[in-house]
Design an enzyme around this catalytic site. Structure first.
Site, PDB file in Angstrom:
ATOM      1  N   HIS A   6     -43.130  54.291  18.109  1.00 23.20           N
ATOM      2  CA  HIS A   6     -41.668  54.315  18.112  1.00 23.20           C
ATOM      3  C   HIS A   6     -41.183  52.883  17.990  1.00 23.20           C
ATOM      4  O   HIS A   6     -41.104  52.152  18.979  1.00 23.20           O
ATOM      5  CB  HIS A   6     -41.144  54.891  19.427  1.00 23.20           C
ATOM      6  CG  HIS A   6     -41.415  56.341  19.607  1.00 23.20           C
ATOM      7  ND1 HIS A   6     -40.773  57.315  18.880  1.00 23.20           N
ATOM      8  CD2 HIS A   6     -42.252  57.002  20.421  1.00 23.20           C
ATOM      9  CE1 HIS A   6     -41.201  58.500  19.251  1.00 23.20           C
ATOM     10  NE2 HIS A   6     -42.104  58.344  20.184  1.00 23.20           N
ATOM     11  N   VAL A   7     -40.891  52.470  16.799  1.00 18.02           N
ATOM     12  CA  VAL A   7     -40.487  51.079  16.603  1.00 18.02           C
ATOM     13  C   VAL A   7     -39.543  50.995  15.397  1.00 18.02           C
ATOM     14  O   VAL A   7     -39.716  51.718  14.416  1.00 18.02           O
ATOM     15  CB  VAL A   7     -41.737  50.173  16.416  1.00 18.02           C
ATOM     16  CG1 VAL A   7     -42.472  50.471  15.125  1.00 18.02           C
ATOM     17  CG2 VAL A   7     -41.377  48.695  16.511  1.00 18.02           C
TER      18      VAL A   7
END
Ligand SMILES: *[C@@H]1O[C@H](CO)[C@@H](O)[C@H](O)[C@H]1NC(C)=O
Ligand SMILES: *[C@@H]1O[C@H](CO)[C@@H](O)[C@H](O)[C@H]1NC(C)=O
Ligand SMILES: *[C@@H]1O[C@H](CO)[C@@H](O)[C@H](O)[C@H]1NC(C)=O
Ligand SMILES: *[C@@H]1O[C@H](CO)[C@@H](O)[C@H](O)[C@H]1NC(C)=O
EC number: 2.8.2.-
Length: 310
Positions: free
Chosen positions: A72-73
Site C-alpha cells: 500500500h504505497v
C-alpha cells in the site's frame, strides 16, 4: 498484442479495493509460475520521504527478476532516482463504496467478528466506534471530510505533497501517470474481467488466475470477508459524500471508461449498467475484502496466511 515480458511489476494496491483477494491469488500464482513475489511488511505508510523513496526503490530494484512487488504505497517514480520504471498495475472501486467499507471495517471488522476487531482497533473509544455514519458526515468529522476522503487519487498521483490536496492538479497528474506508467487499472466491480485482462497482459504472472479464482475452495475465502454491521447513510448524507468526493469520482469514471475501452478492444463485453434504483454500494457484494485502511491502521496479513495454510 504481444507485450514484451515485463520482469518488474509493481502493484501499489489501494486499500479496501479487493487487494486481499489479489494478494492471495498472487501467493498461489508465484509458486505456480516461479516469479518472485515481494510483499512489504509495512502496511500503514503510503507516503515516504525522499530518502525512504530512494531506499525502497533501490531495494525493489535489486529483487530477483521476474518480481512482483506489492505494498500500500502511493506511486513511486523509479526513473526519478535513476531506476527502470517498472510496469504498474492496480484496482480501484466506487469511492463511496470504498469509504463505507473502510468506515465499518475500522469499527466492526469482518467475519472474524467483534473479538478480532477489538484487537485490531483496541484504542478506539466507544463514542468513535458507535459514531453514527450520518453524524460523521453531516457534522463534518475529519474522518468523513477532506482531505481524508481524498484517498484513491494519491496512489496514482505520487509522492508530491500536492498529490494529497484535493484538486485538479492531483487529478490530472494521476490520470497522466495512469496513461504513462500503468499497464492496467481495473475496477473491483468487474474483478473477473480484471483478472482476465491481467492473464492476457501478464501471462508469466497471471496465467490461470481466473480458474484459481473461480475454484470453489478459494471462492469460499473471498466470501468470508464480508464486512458486518453495515448501515446505510441517508440520501442526504450520500449526496454530501458525492460532493466531497467529486475529484475521486472524476478519476473513478475516467478509469472505468478506459477499462471498458480496453475490454472492448479485447473482445470482452462491458456490463450494461442498468439505471440503478439504489447505488451499487448498497448491494452486498461477496467481493468485499478487507484491507488495511489508512496510515493509522495496522494490517494483519497473518490471518490470511493462516487460512491459506489450512
Ligand atoms: C531494504 O532491504 C534490507 C534487507 O533486505 C532491509 O533491511 C531494509 O529494511 C530494506 N529497506 C526498505 C526501505 O525496505
Ligand atoms: C518522474 O521523474 C522523471 C525524472 O525526474 C520526470 O521527468 C517525470 O515527470 C516524473 N513523473 C512523475 C509522474 O512524477
Ligand atoms: C457465501 O456465504 C454465504 C453466507 O455464509 C452463503 O450463503 C453463500 O452460499 C456463500 N457463497 C459462496 C459463493 O460460497
Ligand atoms: C505503523 O505500524 C508500526 C507497527 O506495525 C508502528 O510502529 C508505526 O508507528 C506505524 N506508523 C504509522 C505512521 O502509523
Amino acid at each position: 498484442m504481444v507485450l514484451p515480458f515485463p520482469s518488474q511489476v509493481v502493484y501499489n494496491r489501494v486499500g479496501k479495493c479487493g487487494s486481499r483477494t489479489v494478494v492471495l491469488l498472487l501467493r498461489i500464482l508465484s509458486e505456480k509460475h516461479g516469479f518472485n513475489l515481494v510483499t512489504s511488511d509495512i502496511h500503514n505508510k503510503t507516503r515516504l520521504t525522499k530518502n525512504e523513496q530512494m531506499e525502497l526503490i533501490k531495494n525493489i530494484s535489486t529483487a530477483e527478476q521476474p518480481y512482483l512487488f506489492t505494498r500500500h504505497v502511493h506511486f513511486l517514480n523509479f526513473s526519478r532516482f535513476g531506476g527502470d520504471q517498472p510496469v504498474y498495475i492496480n484496482i480501484i472501486r466506487d469511492p463511496v463504496s470504498r469509504f463505507l467499507s473502510n468506515y465499518f471495517f475500522r469499527r466492526f471488522g469482518d467475519w472474524r467478528g467483534e473479538q478480532n476487531h477489538m484487537i485490531r482497533t483496541p484504542s478506539m473509544r466507544q463514542e468513535e466506534r458507535y459514531l453514527d455514519i450520518n453524524e460523521c458526515i453531516l457534522e463534518n468529522y475529519p474522518e468523513c471530510s477532506n482531505p481524508r476522503l481524498f484517498y484513491i487519487i494519491p496512489y496514482f498521483c505520487g509522492q508530491h505533497p500536492r498529490c494529497r490536496e484535493p484538486g485538479e492538479w492531483a487529478l490530472e497528474r494521476a490520470k497522466l501517470n495512469v496513461n504513462e506508467n500503468f499497464l492496467l487499472v481495473g475496477i473491483l466491480e468487474e474483478l473477473e474481467d480484471v483478472l482476465l485482462l491481467l492473464e492476457r497482459f501478464l501471462p508469466h504472472y497471471f496465467k490461470g488466475v481466473l480458474s484459481i479464482y473461480k475454484d470453489p475452495e478459494h471462492r469460499k475465502l473471498g466470501n468470508m470477508t464480508v464486512t458486518v454491521k453495515k448501515t446505510v447513510p441517508s440520501p442526504e448524507a450520500v449526496q454530501i459524500l458525492y460532493q466531497r468526493m467529486r475529484y475521486e469520482y472524476e478519476f473513478y469514471h475516467y478509469i472505468k471508461e478506459q477499462f471498458h475501452l480496453l475490454k472492448r478492444k479485447f473482445g470482452l463485453k462491458s456490463h450494461v449498467s442498468k439505471p440503478a434504483l439504489r447505488p451499487q454500494f448498497f448491494i452486498p457484494s461477496p467481493l468485499e475484502t478487507e484491507e488495511p485502511i489508512d496510515d493509522e491502521e495496522q494490517d494483519d496479513e497473518k490471518w490470511l496466511e493462516d487460512i491459506y495454510k489450512r
